[in-house]
Design a protein around this motif. Structure first.
Motif, PDB file in Angstrom:
ATOM      1  N   ASN A 286       0.834  -1.192   0.000  1.00 32.92           N
ATOM      2  CA  ASN A 286       0.000   0.000   0.000  1.00 32.92           C
ATOM      3  C   ASN A 286       0.874   1.250   0.000  1.00 32.92           C
ATOM      4  O   ASN A 286       2.011   1.231   0.467  1.00 32.92           O
ATOM      5  CB  ASN A 286      -0.904  -0.001   1.229  1.00 32.92           C
ATOM      6  CG  ASN A 286      -1.960   1.082   1.140  1.00 32.92           C
ATOM      7  OD1 ASN A 286      -2.531   1.305   0.074  1.00 32.92           O
ATOM      8  ND2 ASN A 286      -2.205   1.780   2.232  1.00 32.92           N
TER       9      ASN A 286
ATOM     10  N   TRP B 192      -1.722   6.381  -3.113  1.00 32.87           N
ATOM     11  CA  TRP B 192      -1.948   6.111  -4.537  1.00 32.87           C
ATOM     12  C   TRP B 192      -2.217   7.374  -5.343  1.00 32.87           C
ATOM     13  O   TRP B 192      -2.058   7.377  -6.566  1.00 32.87           O
ATOM     14  CB  TRP B 192      -3.078   5.092  -4.702  1.00 32.87           C
ATOM     15  CG  TRP B 192      -2.647   3.746  -4.228  1.00 32.87           C
ATOM     16  CD1 TRP B 192      -3.003   3.112  -3.072  1.00 32.87           C
ATOM     17  CD2 TRP B 192      -1.720   2.864  -4.880  1.00 32.87           C
ATOM     18  NE1 TRP B 192      -2.362   1.907  -2.958  1.00 32.87           N
ATOM     19  CE2 TRP B 192      -1.572   1.722  -4.046  1.00 32.87           C
ATOM     20  CE3 TRP B 192      -0.995   2.926  -6.072  1.00 32.87           C
ATOM     21  CZ2 TRP B 192      -0.734   0.667  -4.393  1.00 32.87           C
ATOM     22  CZ3 TRP B 192      -0.166   1.869  -6.412  1.00 32.87           C
ATOM     23  CH2 TRP B 192      -0.049   0.757  -5.578  1.00 32.87           C
TER      24      TRP B 192
ATOM     25  N   VAL C 225       1.123   8.149  -6.830  1.00 34.49           N
ATOM     26  CA  VAL C 225       1.472   7.264  -7.950  1.00 34.49           C
ATOM     27  C   VAL C 225       0.651   7.613  -9.193  1.00 34.49           C
ATOM     28  O   VAL C 225       1.186   7.690 -10.307  1.00 34.49           O
ATOM     29  CB  VAL C 225       1.252   5.794  -7.548  1.00 34.49           C
ATOM     30  CG1 VAL C 225       1.470   4.870  -8.737  1.00 34.49           C
ATOM     31  CG2 VAL C 225       2.185   5.410  -6.398  1.00 34.49           C
TER      32      VAL C 225
ATOM     33  N   VAL D  33      -0.152   1.905 -13.962  1.00 37.59           N
ATOM     34  CA  VAL D  33      -0.014   1.768 -12.511  1.00 37.59           C
ATOM     35  C   VAL D  33      -0.255   0.311 -12.151  1.00 37.59           C
ATOM     36  O   VAL D  33      -1.335  -0.225 -12.382  1.00 37.59           O
ATOM     37  CB  VAL D  33      -1.000   2.689 -11.760  1.00 37.59           C
ATOM     38  CG1 VAL D  33      -1.028   2.340 -10.274  1.00 37.59           C
ATOM     39  CG2 VAL D  33      -0.615   4.145 -11.957  1.00 37.59           C
TER      40      VAL D  33
ATOM     41  N   PHE E 148      -0.536  -2.366  -9.219  1.00 39.18           N
ATOM     42  CA  PHE E 148      -0.812  -2.400  -7.785  1.00 39.18           C
ATOM     43  C   PHE E 148      -1.200  -3.806  -7.350  1.00 39.18           C
ATOM     44  O   PHE E 148      -1.616  -4.630  -8.165  1.00 39.18           O
ATOM     45  CB  PHE E 148      -1.940  -1.404  -7.439  1.00 39.18           C
ATOM     46  CG  PHE E 148      -3.276  -1.754  -8.040  1.00 39.18           C
ATOM     47  CD1 PHE E 148      -4.288  -2.301  -7.269  1.00 39.18           C
ATOM     48  CD2 PHE E 148      -3.532  -1.528  -9.393  1.00 39.18           C
ATOM     49  CE1 PHE E 148      -5.518  -2.633  -7.815  1.00 39.18           C
ATOM     50  CE2 PHE E 148      -4.763  -1.850  -9.958  1.00 39.18           C
ATOM     51  CZ  PHE E 148      -5.761  -2.412  -9.155  1.00 39.18           C
TER      52      PHE E 148
ATOM     53  N   PHE F  14      -6.603   0.780  -2.419  1.00 39.24           N
ATOM     54  CA  PHE F  14      -6.460   1.431  -3.712  1.00 39.24           C
ATOM     55  C   PHE F  14      -7.754   2.119  -4.138  1.00 39.24           C
ATOM     56  O   PHE F  14      -7.740   3.259  -4.607  1.00 39.24           O
ATOM     57  CB  PHE F  14      -6.032   0.385  -4.749  1.00 39.24           C
ATOM     58  CG  PHE F  14      -5.828   0.926  -6.144  1.00 39.24           C
ATOM     59  CD1 PHE F  14      -4.713   1.681  -6.453  1.00 39.24           C
ATOM     60  CD2 PHE F  14      -6.751   0.664  -7.153  1.00 39.24           C
ATOM     61  CE1 PHE F  14      -4.514   2.174  -7.733  1.00 39.24           C
ATOM     62  CE2 PHE F  14      -6.571   1.154  -8.431  1.00 39.24           C
ATOM     63  CZ  PHE F  14      -5.442   1.916  -8.717  1.00 39.24           C
TER      64      PHE F  14
ATOM     65  N   TYR G 102      -9.074   5.822  -3.608  1.00 40.45           N
ATOM     66  CA  TYR G 102      -8.651   6.963  -4.433  1.00 40.45           C
ATOM     67  C   TYR G 102      -9.497   7.015  -5.706  1.00 40.45           C
ATOM     68  O   TYR G 102      -8.973   7.172  -6.812  1.00 40.45           O
ATOM     69  CB  TYR G 102      -7.158   6.837  -4.754  1.00 40.45           C
ATOM     70  CG  TYR G 102      -6.283   6.894  -3.523  1.00 40.45           C
ATOM     71  CD1 TYR G 102      -5.701   8.092  -3.110  1.00 40.45           C
ATOM     72  CD2 TYR G 102      -6.051   5.752  -2.761  1.00 40.45           C
ATOM     73  CE1 TYR G 102      -4.909   8.147  -1.972  1.00 40.45           C
ATOM     74  CE2 TYR G 102      -5.252   5.807  -1.614  1.00 40.45           C
ATOM     75  CZ  TYR G 102      -4.698   7.001  -1.221  1.00 40.45           C
ATOM     76  OH  TYR G 102      -3.916   7.060  -0.094  1.00 40.45           O
TER      77      TYR G 102
END
Length: 356
Positions: A234, A237, A240, A248, A250, A259, A262
């Motif tokens: 984690n 985000w 990122v 991206v 994840f 996640f 966001y």
């Protein structure tokens, strides 16, 4: 500008493998992800660790008592630093100088790249894309120390050097891997970002991190590559998603609930044409790897897709803009478990793509 690509839930790997033979690793990769092969990073070799693999191009590298560090106190440090920036300026002005330069992986550190290049040369038709990876500037900068044990990220000059070294290495990878004429993806591997906001990285600002990531991403774009970022736990985000990357990656298996918080940033990222690489196949715990099946992972993926769809994004667009990956590399696993992860990734991708 990056070359166009439509992921369509193709399988993609992170890169590390639990083997001691680069040719065998390349063969294993081609068996499972022939559409987008990756060069293999084999951590069984010390020189292929995340930090050591990219360290040789740094100025004033020294070794003492088994530890490698940057010696800012040595007599030649200023001259070494000047030589680095001269080499950098020359390579930026004439990118054809990158092969054989300090910015390229060398014979010891670049065996995975060489094996992939040989594999690509034997293909009758080029793959959809080819993938490389570079250790991210935050992970590298906090992992490399000076003679006093201080991370070089906190030295602005050495931080700048590290970012520029990694940026030009990424450009060298694109030059080297683009020979079949297909798009090249370069992932910026940033496990250290899992510590953002913690005491470990408390003195590093979001702006400093973004500046480093964007410089590497822009270098990848400069040669037409697609920039991805891989964080295997984690993090913040929003940082990122705002880093200027195209992909991206994840851990959708263990951290999707974090996640999806966001939502607005995810929606904006996808609406702008960004891609999600879903690390939906577990790699952390052997019992999870053994327990999960294609069917159980598919069901989990469907539930997660519903939550992204609820952000106001058409499911078909989400799938078109998605890759399927393991949650992390498999270099620390047994060979049997690693092969199971690769097989699950390939088969899950196939099952999802049946509905496209």
């Amino acid at each position: 500008m990056p070359q166009p690509i439509q992921p369509d839930c193709l399988p993609l790997l992170i890169g590390s493998m639990p083997l001691d033979d680069h040719v065998a690793a390349s063969r294993l990769i081609m068996e499972h992800t022939p559409a987008i092969p990756v060069w293999a990073q084999l951590p069984v070799f010390p020189e292929e660790g995340m930090v050591p693999q990219f360290l040789p191009g740094m100025p004033a590298v020294a070794e003492k008592n088994g530890k490698t560090y940057i010696d800012t106190a040595c007599e030649t440090f200023d001259a070494d630093l000047l030589a680095f920036f001269e080499d950098y300026m020359a390579a930026v002005a004439s990118p054809e100088r990158l092969p054989g330069s300090r910015f390229a992986l060398n014979e010891a550190t670049g065996k995975g790249v060489a094996a992939l290049v040989d594999t690509l040369a034997g293909l009758k038709t080029p793959p959809v894309a080819v993938k490389g990876q570079v250790t991210g500037p935050i992970t590298f900068g906090t992992g490399v120390k000076d003679q006093d044990g201080r991370s070089i990220f906190y030295n602005e000059t050495l931080r700048d050097v590290a970012v520029k070294l990694l940026a030009l290495n990424a450009r060298w990878q694109i030059q080297t891997l683009a020979r079949p004429g297909c798009p090249v993806i370069v992932f910026i591997d940033e496990p250290a970002l899992a510590g953002f906001g913690s005491s470990e990285l408390i003195s590093i600002s979001k702006e400093e991190i973004l500046a480093c990531l964007k410089e590497v991403a822009e270098a990848i774009h400069a040669d037409g590559g697609l920039a991805g970022i891989h964080v295997c736990a984690n993090t913040d985000w929003s940082l990122v998603l705002d880093s200027g990357v195209d992909i991206v990656n994840f851990d959708a298996y263990a951290y999707f609930d974090r996640f999806i918080l966001y939502g607005s940033q995810i929606r904006d990222f996808l609406s702008a044409g960004g891609f999600l690489a879903w690390g939906i196949v577990p790699t952390l715990k052997p019992e999870e790897i053994e327990r999960e099946t294609v069917e159980s992972l598919f069901a989990g993926m469907q539930a997660r897709l519903q939550q992204v769809e609820a952000l106001g994004i058409d499911r078909r667009d989400i799938l078109r803009q998605s890759f399927i990956t393991p949650s992390c590399g498999v270099g620390s696993l047994s060979l049997g478990l690693a092969k199971r992860v690769l097989a699950l990734t390939k088969e899950l991708s196939s099952k999802i793509r049946e509905g496209l």
